[in-house]
Structures are given as structure tokens and as C-alpha cells.
Design a protein around this motif. Structure first.
Motif, mmCIF file in Angstrom:
data_model
loop_
_atom_site.group_PDB
_atom_site.id
_atom_site.type_symbol
_atom_site.label_atom_id
_atom_site.label_comp_id
_atom_site.label_asym_id
_atom_site.label_seq_id
_atom_site.Cartn_x
_atom_site.Cartn_y
_atom_site.Cartn_z
ATOM 1 N N ASP A 1 55.325 52.596 -78.763
ATOM 2 C CA ASP A 1 54.250 52.565 -77.767
ATOM 3 C C ASP A 1 52.861 52.586 -78.401
ATOM 4 O OD1 ASP A 1 55.237 52.125 -75.137
ATOM 5 O OD2 ASP A 1 56.064 54.150 -75.123
ATOM 6 N N ARG B 1 49.952 51.548 -67.509
ATOM 7 C CA ARG B 1 49.963 50.956 -66.167
ATOM 8 C C ARG B 1 50.254 49.457 -66.219
ATOM 9 N NH1 ARG B 1 45.618 54.595 -65.889
ATOM 10 N NH2 ARG B 1 46.088 56.360 -64.550
ATOM 11 N N THR C 1 51.932 47.793 -68.344
ATOM 12 C CA THR C 1 53.272 47.480 -68.815
ATOM 13 C C THR C 1 54.368 48.190 -68.033
ATOM 14 O OG1 THR C 1 53.157 49.236 -70.480
ATOM 15 C CG2 THR C 1 52.436 47.022 -71.160
ATOM 16 N N GLY C 2 53.980 48.966 -67.022
ATOM 17 C CA GLY C 2 54.973 49.691 -66.242
ATOM 18 C C GLY C 2 55.477 50.958 -66.903
ATOM 19 N N ARG C 3 54.843 51.358 -67.999
ATOM 20 C CA ARG C 3 55.245 52.592 -68.700
ATOM 21 C C ARG C 3 54.597 53.818 -68.063
ATOM 22 N NH1 ARG C 3 59.175 52.642 -72.180
ATOM 23 N NH2 ARG C 3 58.123 53.813 -73.795
ATOM 24 N N ARG D 1 53.407 54.819 -63.995
ATOM 25 C CA ARG D 1 53.373 54.344 -62.617
ATOM 26 C C ARG D 1 53.229 55.502 -61.652
ATOM 27 N NH1 ARG D 1 58.669 54.809 -60.541
ATOM 28 N NH2 ARG D 1 60.141 55.293 -62.187
ATOM 29 N N SER D 2 52.677 55.206 -60.515
ATOM 30 C CA SER D 2 52.548 56.214 -59.459
ATOM 31 C C SER D 2 53.912 56.416 -58.811
ATOM 32 C CB SER D 2 51.549 55.736 -58.397
ATOM 33 O OG SER D 2 50.279 55.585 -58.978
#
Length: 164
Positions: A7, A156, A158-160, A162-163
């Protein structure tokens, strides 16, 4: 253990790609803009980020250097291509065992330095962040709108992150 570094290195590559993308839409006078306390012009700083990362890769992996900061800055499309090549190289390197205490000898500076490999990894990551921040400061001074490029934004995008 190397997986923990994915990451941070992916963020670094993402942030550089995003910044180059922002700069592709700038007129030449903005690409040549600078500000006190920064490395140099926007274009020159992007070139420096990529060239320095190539240097760190050279030291850590023992591969031949391809680019130097002292070379003329290539067009942004070429910098983007180089950034992608570096990102792929880091991904591949992180699949191999890594000894952070391995001694790397730097003979390109005045004299010789013995550097722990872990310090070089830290430098590879923080160097890009420092200079991207300088470019963003120049862009802000010019009134150019830009997104944040920190790790939260990478997460956010990359979807790593998220809410829920």
C-alpha cells in the motif's frame, strides 16, 4: 512482511500518476512555474521525483540507472510512462524477500556511503511525498484546483478506504 509495503508503494505510484495527470492540462508557463522553498519548476520537480526513484531502485535492486535528474526533463507523457515502469518494478521487488539491514554502498555521491536497505525504502517513499507537496504548493499559488493526494485519498480512490 513485504506485503505490508504494498500500500505505501502503491500510494506513492498513484499519487505521482495523479499529479502528472493534473499537470498534463497545464499551459507551458504554469509547468515552468516555481516558488520559493521548492526544488524547481513543476516540470523539473516531476522529472526529479522519477529520476530519484530510479536511483533508489538502482541502489536497492542493483539494476542499471535509466534516468538522471541532470538530464533534460522529458515530456509529461514520457514521465508518466517512466512512473508506470517504476511502479511495476517496485511491485515485483516487493514479492522478493527483503532484508532491511542489508548494507547498500552508494558510490555516486561524494565519497562512499553505507546505507541500510530499510533507510533507502523510507527515502524512496518520503522523497516523492516531499516533492509532490512542493508541486501542489506551486499549483495552489497559481490558483490551479487539485485533489489531495494523501493516503486517505488513495484509499478512497482504490476502494481500500470506504464509508460503511
Amino acid at each position: 512482511m513485504n506485503e505490508a509495503l504494498l500500500d505505501p508503494f502503491r500510494h506513492d505510484a498513484w499519487a505521482t500518476r495523479e499529479l502528472i495527470g493534473i499537470c498534463r492540462g497545464l499551459p507551458p508557463e504554469q509547468l515552468e512555474a516555481t516558488a520559493p522553498g521548492t526544488y524547481g519548476s513543476v516540470h523539473r520537480t516531476l522529472h526529479h521525483i522519477i529520476s530519484a526513484e530510479d536511483y533508489y531502485r538502482h541502489l536497492l535492486a542493483g539494476v542499471e540507472r535509466k534516468w538522471r535528474s541532470t538530464d533534460p526533463a522529458p515530456p509529461l507523457d514520457e514521465l508518466a510512462r517512466r512512473a508506470e515502469e517504476l511502479a511495476a518494478s517496485w511491485e515485483a521487488s516487493l514479492t522478493e524477500p527483503f532484508d532491511p539491514d542489508r548494507i547498500v554502498v552508494d558510490e555516486d555521491r561524494e565519497g562512499r556511503l553505507e546505507i541500510r536497505a530499510g533507510v533507502l525504502l523510507a527515502q524512496a517513499l518520503t522523497h516523492g511525498t516531499d516533492h509532490r507537496t512542493q508541486v501542489l504548493a506551486i499549483l495552489t499559488r497559481l490558483g490551479v484546483e487539485h485533489p489531495d493526494l494523501d493516503a486517505w485519498d488513495y484509499g478512497r480512490a482504490t476502494g481500500r478506504v470506504r464509508s460503511i
